[in-house]
Design a protein around this motif. Structure first.
Motif, PDB file in Angstrom:
ATOM      1  N   ALA A 136       0.830  -1.204   0.000  1.00  0.00           N
ATOM      2  CA  ALA A 136       0.000   0.000   0.000  1.00  0.00           C
ATOM      3  C   ALA A 136       0.864   1.254   0.000  1.00  0.00           C
ATOM      4  O   ALA A 136       0.547   2.251  -0.673  1.00  0.00           O
ATOM      5  N   GLU A 137       1.964   1.211   0.731  1.00  0.00           N
ATOM      6  CA  GLU A 137       2.871   2.357   0.784  1.00  0.00           C
ATOM      7  C   GLU A 137       3.534   2.599  -0.576  1.00  0.00           C
ATOM      8  O   GLU A 137       3.679   3.748  -1.012  1.00  0.00           O
ATOM      9  N   MET A 138       3.920   1.534  -1.254  1.00  0.00           N
ATOM     10  CA  MET A 138       4.540   1.668  -2.574  1.00  0.00           C
ATOM     11  C   MET A 138       3.533   2.190  -3.602  1.00  0.00           C
ATOM     12  O   MET A 138       3.883   2.977  -4.488  1.00  0.00           O
ATOM     13  N   ILE A 139       2.286   1.750  -3.491  1.00  0.00           N
ATOM     14  CA  ILE A 139       1.241   2.225  -4.415  1.00  0.00           C
ATOM     15  C   ILE A 139       0.994   3.707  -4.189  1.00  0.00           C
ATOM     16  O   ILE A 139       0.848   4.484  -5.144  1.00  0.00           O
ATOM     17  N   GLU A 140       0.960   4.116  -2.939  1.00  0.00           N
ATOM     18  CA  GLU A 140       0.770   5.540  -2.640  1.00  0.00           C
ATOM     19  C   GLU A 140       1.922   6.364  -3.199  1.00  0.00           C
ATOM     20  O   GLU A 140       1.730   7.476  -3.714  1.00  0.00           O
ATOM     21  N   ASP A 141       3.126   5.814  -3.132  1.00  0.00           N
ATOM     22  CA  ASP A 141       4.285   6.510  -3.700  1.00  0.00           C
ATOM     23  C   ASP A 141       4.152   6.654  -5.213  1.00  0.00           C
ATOM     24  O   ASP A 141       4.516   7.691  -5.781  1.00  0.00           O
ATOM     25  N   GLN A 142       3.625   5.627  -5.872  1.00  0.00           N
ATOM     26  CA  GLN A 142       3.409   5.716  -7.314  1.00  0.00           C
ATOM     27  C   GLN A 142       2.429   6.840  -7.650  1.00  0.00           C
ATOM     28  O   GLN A 142       2.595   7.558  -8.642  1.00  0.00           O
ATOM     29  N   LYS A 143       1.409   7.015  -6.822  1.00  0.00           N
ATOM     30  CA  LYS A 143       0.432   8.073  -7.051  1.00  0.00           C
ATOM     31  C   LYS A 143       1.055   9.446  -6.807  1.00  0.00           C
ATOM     32  O   LYS A 143       0.739  10.414  -7.514  1.00  0.00           O
ATOM     33  N   ARG A 144       1.934   9.541  -5.824  1.00  0.00           N
ATOM     34  CA  ARG A 144       2.636  10.803  -5.585  1.00  0.00           C
ATOM     35  C   ARG A 144       3.517  11.163  -6.780  1.00  0.00           C
ATOM     36  O   ARG A 144       3.576  12.321  -7.189  1.00  0.00           O
ATOM     37  N   ARG A 145       4.183  10.151  -7.323  1.00  0.00           N
ATOM     38  CA  ARG A 145       5.044  10.406  -8.480  1.00  0.00           C
ATOM     39  C   ARG A 145       4.220  10.907  -9.669  1.00  0.00           C
ATOM     40  O   ARG A 145       4.636  11.816 -10.386  1.00  0.00           O
ATOM     41  N   ALA A 146       3.084  10.301  -9.890  1.00  0.00           N
ATOM     42  CA  ALA A 146       2.242  10.702 -11.021  1.00  0.00           C
ATOM     43  C   ALA A 146       1.743  12.129 -10.863  1.00  0.00           C
ATOM     44  O   ALA A 146       1.611  12.870 -11.843  1.00  0.00           O
ATOM     45  N   ALA A 147       1.459  12.534  -9.622  1.00  0.00           N
ATOM     46  CA  ALA A 147       0.903  13.857  -9.370  1.00  0.00           C
ATOM     47  C   ALA A 147       1.940  14.963  -9.452  1.00  0.00           C
ATOM     48  O   ALA A 147       1.596  16.132  -9.611  1.00  0.00           O
ATOM     49  N   GLY A 148       3.200  14.626  -9.322  1.00  0.00           N
ATOM     50  CA  GLY A 148       4.251  15.630  -9.431  1.00  0.00           C
ATOM     51  C   GLY A 148       4.180  16.633  -8.303  1.00  0.00           C
ATOM     52  O   GLY A 148       4.195  16.276  -7.130  1.00  0.00           O
TER      53      GLY A 148
END
Length: 313
Positions: free
Chosen positions: A265-277
Motif C-alpha cells: 500500500a505504501e509503494m502504491i501511494e508513492d506511485q500516485k505521488r510520483r504521477a501527481a508531481g
C-alpha cells in the motif's frame, strides 16, 4: 552548405537543427515479459537446450502477437497521430521472437529504432540443468532471498541489478542527449516524434523487469523480495505524469493490478505521488530514510549545546 533560410542544399533540415535544444522525453516506458517459451511449458527443455536458445511455444507466439496489438492500442490512443516507438530487446531467442510477433502490429514509419541490449538478458542459471536441479535452485532462492542468492554456476540477483543499473543510467543519459529524437522513416527523413508521443518498449524477462523497477524507483531489497513476476507477454507501463509528474505505474494500472505484482500500500501511494508531481510531496530516498532514521538520536532545542559539550569532553 547551409542556405540563409536554415536549410541545406538538398532542401532538408538537419535533424540537429530541427531538434534544437528541446529534450524528447518518452511518454511511456513499457516493460514486456516474453511470451511462453518451450521451457515455460516443459522444464525438461533446460536440460537439452541452452537457455539463450530456447524459443517460444505456439502459445507464446500467439501471446506475443496479441501483446503487440494491445501496446499499439495503448500508444495510439487519445487521437495522437504522431506516436512513435523505440524497442529494446534482450538477445535471447524467446525475446527476439516475441519482438518479431509484436512488431507485426507496428508500421515501420512508427519505429524510431531497435536496439539489442545484452544487459537485459535473463538471470544466468548456469548451463544445462535437469528438472530436479531447477526445482532445488528455485526453492533455495525463495528461502535464501532472490536478490542475494547466487545460482550455482550462474548469477546472483544483485549482479543482475548491477548490469541493469548501468542500463538504466545509460538510458537516462540517452534521454538527456536527445538520442531518441532521431530515427529513420520510410523516406530516410529523421523520424522525430512530438513531445508526448515517444514510447520506449523493453522486451525482456520477468526477473529482469522486476530488477529494472527496483532500480528505477529506488526500492529496497525487502520491497524487491515481495514483488511477483509478470505473466507471459504481460506488460507494465511507466507513464510520465502530467504537470511535472514523474514516471509512475499508477497512471495506467489500478491498485488491484499493482497489488497483484506485489506492491505494498505504501509503494502504491508513492506511485500516485510520483504521477501527481508537484501536487503531492515526494521525498528522495524516503524508503531508506524511514528504515534507518531510528538509529539517530532525537532532535532537541539544545542539540547545539550538546555538540559543544561532547566536543569539549
Amino acid at each position: 552548405m547551409m542556405r540563409s533560410n536554415g536549410k541545406h542544399e538538398n532542401g532538408r533540415v538537419k535533424s540537429e537543427d530541427r531538434i534544437g535544444s528541446r529534450k524528447w522525453v518518452p511518454k511511456r516506458i513499457i516493460l514486456v515479459r516474453h511470451g511462453e517459451s518451450f521451457a515455460n511449458a516443459d522444464v525438461k527443455v533446460f536440460s537439452t537446450t541452452p537457455n539463450h536458445m530456447i524459443k517460444l511455444s505456439p502459445k507464446g507466439i500467439a501471446q506475443a502477437r496479441n501483446c503487440g496489438h494491445l501496446i499499439k492500442q495503448l500508444v495510439s490512443q487519445e487521437d495522437d497521430e504522431d506516436w512513435k516507438v523505440f524497442f529494446y530487446v534482450s538477445p535471447t531467442a524467446r525475446t527476439v521472437e516475441s519482438l518479431r510477433e509484436m512488431g507485426l502490429a507496428f508500421p515501420k514509419r512508427r519505429v524510431v529504432g531497435v536496439k539489442e541490449e545484452h544487459a537485459l538478458r535473463e538471470q544466468h542459471f548456469g548451463n544445462y540443468n535437469d528438472p530436479p536441479a531447477i526445482y532445488r535452485i528455485k526453492d533455495e532462492r525463495t528461502t535464501y532471498g532472490r536478490f542475494f542468492y547466487r545460482v550455482p554456476g550462474g548469477e546472483a540477483g544483485c549482479e543482475v541489478y548491477d548490469r541493469i543499473s548501468s542500463f538504466v543510467e545509460g538510458l537516462k543519459r540517452d534521454i538527456d542527449a536527445n538520442k531518441f529524437g532521431r530515427g529513420v522513416d520510410d523516406d530516410d527523413d529523421p523520424a522525430i516524434p512530438s513531445e508526448s508521443s515517444l514510447n520506449l518498449v523493453i522486451v525482456s524477462h520477468g526477473f529482469t523487469a522486476r530488477v529494472f523497477l527496483m532500480k528505477w524507483f529506488n526500492w529496497t531489497v525487502e520491497q524487491f523480495e515481495k514483488l511477483n513476476r509478470m505473466k507471459s507477454s504481460e506488460f507494465q507501463v511507466l507513464q510520465l505524469g502530467k504537470g511535472g509528474g514523474e514516471y509512475s505505474l499508477a497512471i495506467h494500472h489500478d491498485d488491484a493490478k499493482l497489488m497483484e505484482w506485489g506492491l505494498s500500500a505504501e509503494m502504491i501511494e508513492d506511485q500516485k505521488r510520483r504521477a501527481a508531481g508537484g501536487e503531492l510531496e515526494h521525498k528522495y530516498c524516503q524508503w531508506d530514510t524511514h528504515r534507518f532514521l531510528h538509529l539517530f538520536r532525537d532532535s532537541s532545542d539544545s542539540e547545539d549545546d550538546d555538540d559543544e559539550q561532547n566536543a569539549r569532553s
